[in-house]
Scaffold this motif. Structure first.
Motif, PDB file in Angstrom:
ATOM      1  N   HIS A 228      11.336 -11.322  11.434  1.00  0.00           N
ATOM      2  CA  HIS A 228      12.224 -10.268  11.950  1.00  0.00           C
ATOM      3  C   HIS A 228      13.111  -9.608  10.895  1.00  0.00           C
ATOM      4  N   GLN A 229      12.960  -9.960   9.614  1.00  0.00           N
ATOM      5  CA  GLN A 229      13.733  -9.282   8.577  1.00  0.00           C
ATOM      6  C   GLN A 229      12.867  -8.169   7.990  1.00  0.00           C
ATOM      7  N   ARG A 230      13.062  -6.968   8.525  1.00  0.00           N
ATOM      8  CA  ARG A 230      12.149  -5.854   8.264  1.00  0.00           C
ATOM      9  C   ARG A 230      12.021  -5.528   6.778  1.00  0.00           C
ATOM     10  N   GLU A 231      13.111  -5.465   6.067  1.00  0.00           N
ATOM     11  CA  GLU A 231      13.036  -5.099   4.650  1.00  0.00           C
ATOM     12  C   GLU A 231      12.337  -6.179   3.834  1.00  0.00           C
ATOM     13  N   GLN A 232      12.543  -7.432   4.203  1.00  0.00           N
ATOM     14  CA  GLN A 232      11.870  -8.518   3.493  1.00  0.00           C
ATOM     15  C   GLN A 232      10.369  -8.476   3.773  1.00  0.00           C
ATOM     16  N   ILE A 233       9.995  -8.152   5.006  1.00  0.00           N
ATOM     17  CA  ILE A 233       8.575  -8.015   5.355  1.00  0.00           C
ATOM     18  C   ILE A 233       7.958  -6.859   4.584  1.00  0.00           C
ATOM     19  N   ARG A 234       8.671  -5.750   4.545  1.00  0.00           N
ATOM     20  CA  ARG A 234       8.188  -4.565   3.812  1.00  0.00           C
ATOM     21  C   ARG A 234       8.002  -4.883   2.326  1.00  0.00           C
ATOM     22  N   THR A 235       8.987  -5.557   1.749  1.00  0.00           N
ATOM     23  CA  THR A 235       8.910  -5.910   0.326  1.00  0.00           C
ATOM     24  C   THR A 235       7.745  -6.854   0.056  1.00  0.00           C
ATOM     25  N   ALA A 236       7.552  -7.836   0.943  1.00  0.00           N
ATOM     26  CA  ALA A 236       6.481  -8.819   0.746  1.00  0.00           C
ATOM     27  C   ALA A 236       5.108  -8.153   0.791  1.00  0.00           C
ATOM     28  N   PHE A 237       4.890  -7.250   1.742  1.00  0.00           N
ATOM     29  CA  PHE A 237       3.583  -6.597   1.846  1.00  0.00           C
ATOM     30  C   PHE A 237       3.375  -5.600   0.703  1.00  0.00           C
ATOM     31  N   ARG A 238       4.436  -4.897   0.325  1.00  0.00           N
ATOM     32  CA  ARG A 238       4.321  -3.955  -0.791  1.00  0.00           C
ATOM     33  C   ARG A 238       3.993  -4.704  -2.086  1.00  0.00           C
ATOM     34  N   THR A 239       4.634  -5.852  -2.281  1.00  0.00           N
ATOM     35  CA  THR A 239       4.346  -6.662  -3.469  1.00  0.00           C
ATOM     36  C   THR A 239       2.885  -7.080  -3.497  1.00  0.00           C
ATOM     37  N   PHE A 240       2.349  -7.464  -2.354  1.00  0.00           N
ATOM     38  CA  PHE A 240       0.936  -7.822  -2.287  1.00  0.00           C
ATOM     39  C   PHE A 240       0.054  -6.621  -2.626  1.00  0.00           C
ATOM     40  N   LEU A 241       0.371  -5.468  -2.066  1.00  0.00           N
ATOM     41  CA  LEU A 241      -0.441  -4.274  -2.320  1.00  0.00           C
ATOM     42  C   LEU A 241      -0.432  -3.905  -3.802  1.00  0.00           C
ATOM     43  N   GLU A 242       0.693  -4.093  -4.445  1.00  0.00           N
ATOM     44  CA  GLU A 242       0.817  -3.701  -5.846  1.00  0.00           C
ATOM     45  C   GLU A 242       0.114  -4.668  -6.795  1.00  0.00           C
ATOM     46  N   THR A 243      -0.273  -5.832  -6.305  1.00  0.00           N
ATOM     47  CA  THR A 243      -1.064  -6.742  -7.141  1.00  0.00           C
ATOM     48  C   THR A 243      -2.486  -6.214  -7.339  1.00  0.00           C
ATOM     49  N   GLY A 244      -2.911  -5.318  -6.452  1.00  0.00           N
ATOM     50  CA  GLY A 244      -4.253  -4.751  -6.557  1.00  0.00           C
ATOM     51  C   GLY A 244      -5.344  -5.639  -6.008  1.00  0.00           C
ATOM     52  N   GLN A 245      -4.970  -6.734  -5.323  1.00  0.00           N
ATOM     53  CA  GLN A 245      -5.989  -7.602  -4.729  1.00  0.00           C
ATOM     54  C   GLN A 245      -6.781  -6.834  -3.675  1.00  0.00           C
ATOM     55  N   SER A 246      -8.074  -7.050  -3.665  1.00  0.00           N
ATOM     56  CA  SER A 246      -8.905  -6.374  -2.679  1.00  0.00           C
ATOM     57  C   SER A 246      -8.800  -7.088  -1.331  1.00  0.00           C
ATOM     58  N   PHE A 247      -8.790  -6.306  -0.277  1.00  0.00           N
ATOM     59  CA  PHE A 247      -8.822  -6.869   1.075  1.00  0.00           C
ATOM     60  C   PHE A 247      -9.415  -5.820   2.007  1.00  0.00           C
ATOM     61  N   ASP A 248     -10.030  -6.286   3.085  1.00  0.00           N
ATOM     62  CA  ASP A 248     -10.686  -5.345   3.989  1.00  0.00           C
ATOM     63  C   ASP A 248     -10.304  -5.558   5.448  1.00  0.00           C
ATOM     64  N   GLY A 249      -9.350  -6.477   5.690  1.00  0.00           N
ATOM     65  CA  GLY A 249      -8.868  -6.708   7.049  1.00  0.00           C
ATOM     66  C   GLY A 249      -7.391  -7.039   7.032  1.00  0.00           C
ATOM     67  N   LEU A 250      -6.701  -6.699   8.112  1.00  0.00           N
ATOM     68  CA  LEU A 250      -5.260  -6.967   8.197  1.00  0.00           C
ATOM     69  C   LEU A 250      -4.902  -7.356   9.629  1.00  0.00           C
ATOM     70  N   ILE A 251      -4.251  -8.525   9.772  1.00  0.00           N
ATOM     71  CA  ILE A 251      -3.731  -8.969  11.067  1.00  0.00           C
ATOM     72  C   ILE A 251      -2.211  -8.990  10.963  1.00  0.00           C
ATOM     73  N   CYS A 252      -1.542  -8.221  11.832  1.00  0.00           N
ATOM     74  CA  CYS A 252      -0.078  -8.160  11.857  1.00  0.00           C
ATOM     75  C   CYS A 252       0.404  -8.930  13.092  1.00  0.00           C
ATOM     76  N   THR A 253       1.256  -9.932  12.892  1.00  0.00           N
ATOM     77  CA  THR A 253       1.537 -10.900  13.959  1.00  0.00           C
ATOM     78  C   THR A 253       2.650 -10.510  14.925  1.00  0.00           C
ATOM     79  N   THR A 254       3.319  -9.377  14.716  1.00  0.00           N
ATOM     80  CA  THR A 254       4.329  -8.886  15.654  1.00  0.00           C
ATOM     81  C   THR A 254       4.294  -7.361  15.667  1.00  0.00           C
ATOM     82  N   GLN A 255       4.998  -6.773  16.629  1.00  0.00           N
ATOM     83  CA  GLN A 255       5.102  -5.318  16.691  1.00  0.00           C
ATOM     84  C   GLN A 255       5.728  -4.752  15.415  1.00  0.00           C
ATOM     85  N   GLY A 256       6.818  -5.384  14.982  1.00  0.00           N
ATOM     86  CA  GLY A 256       7.514  -4.895  13.787  1.00  0.00           C
ATOM     87  C   GLY A 256       6.639  -4.946  12.550  1.00  0.00           C
ATOM     88  N   LYS A 257       5.900  -6.028  12.374  1.00  0.00           N
ATOM     89  CA  LYS A 257       5.014  -6.146  11.213  1.00  0.00           C
ATOM     90  C   LYS A 257       3.874  -5.130  11.301  1.00  0.00           C
TER      91      LYS A 257
END
Length: 339
Positions: A228-257
């Motif tokens: 439920h900490q929106r900015e921390q969730i945003r930062t965590a996902f952005r950090t993952f995206l910026e690593t450049g790791q490839s992925f082809d599926g995404l499961i978001c576990t709440t409405q906010g995520k």
């Protein structure tokens, strides 16, 4: 100069009603509270006295006498759209049964949850419904139940707590979501996100892990977040995206995520479902209006709240001790174009 004396209107009491009706206060109490038989003749006299005096019972005095405030205390982890249907139906069912509702949020803080529980006890609530934020208050909750205040857990459940519960089958829901993406040919599935301190997150994470293991997929792409900490969730996902790791599926576990995930996928020019197939948790009015429309796991929080309130009222009205009841509601995978 003489001061004018203030005049005050004294509120009529049951003693006044008894005197006017020519009966005892015990008979008036029995008539008002339906605790024993009062003859039609005496009932008519008491009712006439009540009308003449414009008497209304004092709800606080009645609650203290009967040890029942006719009030339900509801604790949710956070004020969010997800819990809105649950709050609405709890309020509706409580009102239909002449109960009031006290609502508080724990903000996922065990200490705050404890404080709210103590406030509810001080206010002598008839029963407590709650989505526990952790297992840290298990002993307190067991003590509350043993002292006579029933508790029903909703959406989340503490293992070992001797209390009723109404929850979603979170393990199965996450397993089904992961399996669906695997059947769509997705092999690198991101799980956004997992908070080790969240009860419901643990169940969903276990379902995700189990599906990967069953289908022999080694890449576990779990993103740790603070629930439920929106900015921390945003930062965590952005950090993952910026690593450049490839992925082809995404499961978001709440409405906010889900909202944050979709926003960042768009910001990084990742196409849905061509680049990334997406599943969100809980069906919202906007899920089917997105382009492409969003595949979701639908959690029926309205039914969850309705069942939990009925269970709690049953516990309040029936003091007989019976084994805890555990109701597990099945979630629904609604497939749309995002996968």
């Amino acid at each position: 100069m003489a001061q004018k004396q203030r005049t005050s209107i004294k509120r009529p009491s049951s003693k006044d009603v008894a005197k006017l009706a020519g009966v005892s206060r015990a008979t008036v109490s029995a008539y008002l509270n339906r605790t024993r038989y009062v003859s039609p003749e005496l009932s008519e006299k008491i009712e006439q006295a009540i009308q003449e005096l414009h008497y209304t019972p004092d709800p606080v005095a009645r609650a203290l006498k009967l040890q029942d405030t006719k009030t339900i205390g509801l604790i949710i982890p956070v004020m969010s759209n997800f819990y809105m249907p649950l709050m609405q139906v709890v309020n509706e069912v409580a009102h239909q049964n002449a109960y009031g509702l006290l609502l508080c949020s724990s903000e996922e803080d065990p200490e705050r949850e404890r404080e709210v529980l103590e406030i509810f006890l001080a206010k002598r609530v008839s029963g407590i419904m709650m989505a526990p934020c952790s297992e840290k208050n298990r002993k307190l909750l067991n003590d509350i139940q043993q002292k006579g205040t029933p508790i029903v857990q909703v959406n989340r459940k503490i293992d070992g707590l001797e209390a009723d519960s109404v929850v979603s089958h979170n393990f199965k829901a996450a397993y089904t979501a992961t399996e669906h993406l695997i059947h769509k040919g997705r092999k690198r599935i991101v799980f956004l996100g997992y908070d080790p301190d969240s009860l419901v997150n643990a169940e969903k994470k276990t379902g995700y892990d189990a599906a990967l293991a069953d289908y022999k997929i080694a890449d576990n792409l779990t993103i740790l977040v603070k629930e439920h900490q929106r900015e921390q969730i945003r930062t965590a996902f952005r950090t993952f995206l910026e690593t450049g790791q490839s992925f082809d599926g995404l499961i978001c576990t709440t409405q906010g995520k889900t909202a944050i995930g979709l926003q960042l996928l768009k910001a990084y020019a990742l196409r849905i479902p061509q680049d990334v197939a997406v599943i969100g948790f809980d069906d919202t009015p906007w899920s089917s209006l997105l382009w492409p429309p969003l595949t979701v796991i639908s959690e029926n929080t309205y039914t969850m709240g309705e069942e939990a309130t009925k269970l709690l009222l049953k516990r309040i009205e029936n003091k007989e001790k019976i084994a805890p009841q555990h109701i597990v509601l099945e979630d629904e995978l609604i497939i749309r174009e995002s996968t």
